[in-house]
Design an enzyme around this catalytic site. Sequence first.
Site, short mmCIF file in Angstrom:
data_model
loop_
_atom_site.label_atom_id
_atom_site.label_comp_id
_atom_site.label_asym_id
_atom_site.label_seq_id
_atom_site.Cartn_x
_atom_site.Cartn_y
_atom_site.Cartn_z
N GLU A 73 0.94 -1.08 -0.04
CA GLU A 73 0.01 0.05 0.03
C GLU A 73 0.93 1.25 0.00
OE1 GLU A 73 -2.81 0.43 3.30
OE2 GLU A 73 -3.78 2.10 2.37
N CYS A 268 -6.47 0.81 2.94
CA CYS A 268 -7.69 1.95 2.78
C CYS A 268 -7.54 2.72 1.54
CB CYS A 268 -7.39 2.85 3.99
SG CYS A 268 -8.07 1.90 5.55
N ASN A 399 -12.02 -3.21 0.27
CA ASN A 399 -10.80 -3.68 1.09
C ASN A 399 -11.20 -3.88 2.45
OD1 ASN A 399 -8.11 -3.49 2.17
ND2 ASN A 399 -8.91 -1.55 3.23
N GLU A 400 -11.58 -3.03 3.32
CA GLU A 400 -12.01 -3.51 4.71
C GLU A 400 -13.46 -3.18 4.94
OE1 GLU A 400 -9.56 -1.46 7.96
OE2 GLU A 400 -8.51 -3.47 8.02
O1 AHR Z 1 -2.14 -1.52 7.02
C1 AHR Z 1 -2.55 -0.08 7.40
C2 AHR Z 1 -4.14 -0.05 7.20
O2 AHR Z 1 -4.90 -1.04 8.04
C3 AHR Z 1 -4.91 -0.43 5.83
O3 AHR Z 1 -4.80 0.46 5.05
C4 AHR Z 1 -6.46 -0.92 6.13
O4 AHR Z 1 -6.65 -1.77 5.35
C5 AHR Z 1 -6.15 -1.24 7.67
O5 AHR Z 1 -6.96 -0.60 8.35
#
Ligand code: AHR
Length: 683
Positions: A73, A268, A399-400
């Site tokens: 990322e 994120c 993603n999350e």
């Molecule tokens: O790894 C850092 C962050 O942690 C990532 O962007 C996110 O997916 C998670 O909350």
Amino acid sequence: MACGLFYCQHDAKDQRELVNYHCMKKRFPLFVLVFVWLMMAVRLDAQPERPIVVQVDRPISVIQPTMWGIFFEDINFAADGGIYAELVKNRSFEFAKPLMGWKVLKKDATEGVLILNRGESNVTNPRFVRITRPNMEEKFGLENEGFRGMGIKTGLTYHFSLLARNPEGKPLKIRIELVNASGEVIGTASMAPESAEWKRYTVSFSATATESKAKMNIWFEGIGSLDLDMISLFPDDTWKNRPGGLRADLVQMLANLKPGFIRFPGGCIVEGFELATRYQWKKTIGSVDERQTSINRWNTEFKHRPAPDYYQSFGMGFFEYFQLAEDLGAEPLPILSCGMACQFNSAEVAPLDQLEPYIRDAMDLIEFANGSADTKWGKVRVQMGHPAPFNLKMIGIGNEQWGSQYIERYEAFAKMIKGKYPEMKLVSGTGPSPDGKFFDLASKELTRLHAEIVDEHYYANPEWFLQNATRYDSYDRKNYKIFAGEYAAQSKSGANPENKNNWKCAISEAAFMTGLERNADVVSLCSYAPLFAHVDAWQWTPDLIWFDNLTSFGTPNYYVQKMFSINKGSHILPILAGNQPLTGQNGLYASAALDQNTNEIILKLVNTSHSELNENITLDVKKRINPKGKLTVLKSESPEAVNSIEQPMLIYPVEQNFSVRGKSVHAVLQPNSFSVYRIKLVN
Ligand code: AHR
């Protein structure tokens, strides 16, 4: 043996026994108690009284080649200022403050420098700078500070380039200077843009000294005016010497992990603070001049670590990502926006009846990766220099994300993608937490939807990692496969700047990973997160690999990942103590694998206790065994110990030979250590 040691070597059950012992003292005469104590002490010294057996001839299941991968990322300056080797920050003047990263070298800085905006005529790269020098009276230049400085190496060639036009045709020359922290010149070159039309000019030169905090000055000499854009400086020693490529030392750190897959672009960053700033892969391909710079979402995320100069040039975009995965022999695993912005931020969602552009993006990415030259997006890939497909096999939806909104959106994506690409494996997710209301909802609903691979995230303290080494022992084998898509043990909690990549965290991850490996029939992909951090420009800790402008180092966590990944094996083997898996008895965690390609048994033993453990491990196997094995040990006496730029190898795997006695291994497991044994079978 001291009583204190006796106490700390034992688990909760033993602690209860110790309490009983203290109660017994009141009821039994002293000599009886001394006798009992001696017997127990003898029992402990003569470890083990529980034989450990590896059932080599009974492999449980295949270990997926994708098992251990990496999560990339653009956080902590991982891309711009990190793996993307560009040394000039804000090269196209597109940051919110167009001259951020630049300084005007002139007494009156308000004159002679003008930022122009082409607006509609160039929406992806609207701004450029106009330099006007009406007379020769004073020195006039622009300085670029790089990404917390520029890393320059003596003797190395640097390639300077820019887009320029000289509308008046007057002889205004450019002299480039690299200067060290004391202002001394350590590299210089010059050029004279003459064309009245936009044109790229390049010049290469050698540096005469090494400096991690260099700056670049561009001096304007003569009279006239110049329009400048995409001012760029790259080292020659990029990965595979690709012009405008990636930082070779950082890619090498990844290559050394032999990753099974690369998750990209996050994280994120996929989601965006709001939908408008989500990661859009189509804006990251084609000529770098036309990749629209965007604010990085980590720029403003944490008040405790502001990074106002954090933007995304997308110099490392989706083409470079696929190329990197190919270079490293890793499967690409792109994660795309599912029409939900970060739920920790704006939590905007695209209405269900307006999801089409998001789904189209996913479908088009598959075509970009795999399509032939006669498809729209396949043709773009071919034009970018990669006629062969990238063989994309998996794609992540969101993603999350959490809640019913996610399930609805995932379902819409799955229907469309599977309709056209039935062989494409879809990755879905359970949100940021490995348990609780949203996790349960996602697990239930994704089971109902016959999800194939489901992403789980765990950021927790080291104790959680130890306790959860058994997490997957009882997971349902009939449903989806697990992607442990983001995990890291945190020495503090949450996004805390005090989090450290210390040995205590790393060894707890190793213990947990024995549980992932033992359950490789249900766990098929795993990646630690985040991957990279610049020592002067990070936002989030802990991180796997740290770097400055010249060097990098692996954390203890990196070496744990590496030891698992390069010692993966092809099949899981049962490793049992009294018919039980080793999941923390006496602080010992273990997993075993067979590598059918090299004909080796691989044992991973994590001793989380503060005492040496002596274990006799019986290898239950028909084949003969080579008496010489290879042992790799990673350890530290201090749970707080960390690696650093100054001491990059304080905690580092050490290799040695060991002897196998017949069909058993006598393992001397040092306190707080992670050991990998490789034992060769003889046909
Ligand atoms: O790894 C850092 C962050 O942690 C990532 O962007 C996110 O997916 C998670 O909350």
